[in-house]
Every structure is written in C-alpha cells, then in structure tokens.
Write an enzyme that holds these catalytic residues in place. Structure first.
Site, PDB file in Angstrom:
ATOM      1  CG  ASP A  31      65.425  69.255  41.768  1.00  0.00           C
ATOM      2  OD1 ASP A  31      64.779  69.126  40.711  1.00  0.00           O
ATOM      3  OD2 ASP A  31      65.955  70.330  42.119  1.00  0.00           O
ATOM      4  CE1 TYR A  37      62.582  76.089  34.862  1.00  0.00           C
ATOM      5  CE2 TYR A  37      60.827  76.907  36.273  1.00  0.00           C
ATOM      6  CZ  TYR A  37      62.147  76.535  36.102  1.00  0.00           C
ATOM      7  OH  TYR A  37      63.009  76.599  37.156  1.00  0.00           O
ATOM      8  CE  LYS A  38      65.025  72.738  34.645  1.00  0.00           C
ATOM      9  NZ  LYS A  38      65.830  73.898  34.245  1.00  0.00           N
TER      10      LYS A  38
END
Ligand SMILES: Cc1ncc(COP(=O)(O)O)c(C=O)c1O
Length: 400
Positions: free
Chosen positions: A201, A226-227
């Site tokens: 991940d 989205y980070k």
C-alpha cells in the site's frame, strides 16, 4: 529575525522546486495536510470546465472514444508509473484504495495457489498489524473468503512468520500515524523467499519518495491519488500488477471493463490482457480527468529531488520544534534515520486534538490522529522551509 527564520529564507532561496508552488492554489495558510488531501493544482478547474462543457456538454457519448474517456484508466496509470518506478502497462486507475486492496489480496492468494505454482496449500495471509484500518478489515474479509487464517504482525516481524503456508502479505510502505518508512526491498525479498506474493500500500509514499516497484520486484501495489499526487477529494486509486504476473492475475471483481471484449456483451467472462484486468466497471470520468490534469504538476520533476527536499523539510521542521517547543511537551514518533522516514512528522502530544484545533485557527493545518498524535505532512512540491519554521513557531506558542 531569528537564526532559524533566516536559515529558512536561505533554504527557500536555493530550493530547485520552489517555483512549483505557483502551480497550486494556496494562500497564507501553512498547509501541512497534503498527506490527507493534496492542494488543488491551478490547472484543474479549467480542465474540468472544458470536460464538462465540451466533452460532456457537446460531444456527450462520443467522448468515450473521441475524448479518450474509455482508455483513461490505463493512460493515467502510465502517467503515475514513473513516479512509483514502474514501466508502462502495469497500472490501472479506478475505484478506491480499499477496493483495490481487496482485488490485490484475493488475486495474490490465487496466484500463490495457482496450479502452475509449486506452493499448493497456502492458507495464511500476513497483514501489517499497524495498518491503516481499511487494509486490515479487507484483509480479514479476504482471508475468510479464501479460507485463510489472518496473521497480523508489525512489519519488522514479518520475516519471522513467513513460511510455506504464506499465501499473501499486505504491507504499508509508510505507517500512516508515525510516518515510519518500511523496508520495501528487504521485505519484498523475504516474502519472495517464502514463495508468496506481496501487496504494498503506497498511499503515504507515492509522490513523496522513490518507490522502485519494478526494481524491487514488487508483485502488486495499490495507492490513493488524493494525497501527494494531488488528484482531489476522493480521486480514484490505482492498482499495479507486475507484468510477469498479469496472465495469472485472476480478479475477484471481474467486470465488463476487464473483459477481453467489453462490447461483445458475452455471458462468459474472458479476462483482457495486461493491467486492465484490474478494471471493474465504468470509470468515474470527472474525478479521473481531474487527476490526469493534476499530474501535469510532475512534468520535469525528479522524484529524487522531491525526496531530497522532503528529508530536508522534515529535518528542518524537527530542528525548529526542538529549538522552539518547551522540552517534554511533544515527543517525535518520526524516525530520526532518513532510511526509516516518510514525508511526515508525527508528534505525540497531550491534548493533541485540542492543540491541532488551535493550530488550525492560527493558520497551520495538519491533522490529529487518535489518541494523541499531531500529524504534519510535507509535500515537497508546495511546502516551503518558511512554512516549516512558521508551523514550529506557532506550535511552540500554542503549547506555551
Ligand atoms: C495507508 C492507507 N490505505 C488506505 C486508505 C484508504 O483509502 P480509500 O479511502 O481510498 O479506500 C488510506 C486513507 O487515507 C490510507 O492512508
């Protein structure tokens, strides 16, 4: 001016990524929450307006082919690929990270049990015990579905539990609470030595540091956009399937988008070739095209330069915290060693929830993770050394 303030100015003056900040919509706020939601790249609103008015508004259904909507998951996957050290053709974008964790873990167990693989009766899934909760929930469900036993262990202890019963291993490249970076090359090699596939991940590392998926022989990987990739709230996640494994990637969510002939409307499923086996249903085009535009910010950027700045920023912030914050008020959970550090600083602090609320009121935005952690994310594309110094100064004032 304090010495640290002057030093911040000097560091910003020679920062080769400094100009990138202009490509984002930012204000006076010190934004240290890009490890939760990246800032808005300035080109995205215009691109989305064009998609809405022209591609959807005028071309309507023709855009699936004429505007390249149908192939967007693979096309955008190929744009993410260099950022995580992957050759083209191995990444598809779509669905949430959670859904991709499910696909990857179940597919990994199926690969481990593939009749062509001499690893027959494998019935254990090893999962990072410190994981972001969604990965743990999904690993547990995947274990039940595949008749496996779930073995949660801290990443450092993984080698000790591997063996010929290991069916799959799910690990985080960086710990979401502490920012600790785990040993992706070493752990991948250990899982392979046990004859099993590994799923990584990458939510907290993609776009923040080099990952080297191909170089280290990673089997499967997932991550959000989205980070550090700044794709926008709820932007689609991605799934990496190593090229050599693609023929054996048997998705637990075979949809018409991963069919060899999606418009053949056939009753029997026949998997497409390549990474697009990871697709499921109709892609969420608006989010996906916002993500695609946001990736323009990476043009001409070297991920090594990003890593160098990230480490310099977190080092500098920790020095400022050490200099300004009264002794004993915070304890850094972030490893001092660069090899073990992601791109965030986590400070354990009494009353952390209240402290973060007061920081936000004063224009320093990080986040709080229960029960007692202040998290500060450093996005090298737009965070400056001046931001780091100001955040530490305001933190000290808040705790005084
Ligand atoms: C490490 C990690 N994995 C998974 C997720 C959840 O991703 P999603 O909400 O896209 O399913 C997050 C969210 O922050 C995360 O930090």
């Amino acid at each position: 001016m304090s010495d640290l303030r002057a030093e911040a100015e000097a560091l910003d003056g020679k920062d080769e990524l400094a100009a990138k900040r202009e490509e984002f919509v930012l204000d006076e706020t010190v934004y240290l929450d890009g490890n939760s939601l990246g800032a808005l790249p300035a080109n995205v609103p215009g691109r989305l307006a064009e998609v809405m008015t022209h591609e959807w508004g005028e071309l309507r259904i023709r855009s699936w082919s004429e505007s390249g909507w149908w192939t967007a998951p693979e096309r955008i996957g190929d744009r993410i690929a260099p950022l995580v050290g992957a050759a083209p053709g191995q990444i598809v974008v779509g669905d949430s990270t959670s859904v991709n964790v499910f696909k990857a873990v179940v597919a990994a167990v199926r690969i481990a049990r593939d009749p062509g693989n001499p690893s027959g009766g494998r019935d254990e899934i090893v999962v990072d015990a410190t994981t972001f909760p969604t990965d743990g929930y999904i690993a547990e469900s995947a274990a039940r579905l595949t008749g496996c036993r779930l073995i949660p262990v801290a990443p450092g202890d993984v080698p000790g539990v591997l063996g010929d019963r290991t069916a799959a291993v799910l690990l985080n490249h960086a710990d979401y609470r502490t920012g600790r970076l785990h040993d992706l090359p070493g752990l991948t090699a250990a899982v392979h030595a046990a004859g099993a596939p590994v799923v990584w991940d990458l939510c907290h590392t993609a776009g923040a540091l080099p990952v080297g998926l191909d170089e280290h022989g990673v089997d499967l990987a997932v991550g959000c956009t989205y980070k550090y990739l700044n794709g926008g709230p709820g932007s689609p996640a991605y799934l990496y399937v190593r090229e050599a494994l693609q023929p054996r990637f048997d998705s637990p969510l075979p949809g018409w988008n991963s069919h060899a002939e999606p418009f053949g409307m056939r009753a029997e499923f026949e998997a497409a070739d390549g990474a697009l086996r990871g697709r499921v249903g109709t892609p969420d085009i608006l989010s996906m095209l916002a993500l695609e535009a946001s990736l323009d910010a990476w043009d001409g950027v070297s991920i090594d330069a990003v890593r160098a700045k990230s480490l310099a920023l977190t080092d500098f912030f920790l020095r400022c915290v050490g200099a300004y914050v009264p002794t004993g008020r915070v304890e850094s959970l972030t490893p001092a060693a660069h090899a073990e550090r992601g791109s965030q600083v986590a400070l354990r602090c009494e009353g952390a929830g209240d402290v973060m609320r007061r920081l936000i009121e004063q224009g320093v935005v990080g986040d709080f993770r229960a029960p007692d952690v202040l998290r500060f994310g450093f996005t090298p594309l737009y965070v400056s050394f001046g931001d780091a110094e100001r955040a530490a100064r305001i933190l000290a004032r808040t705790l005084a």
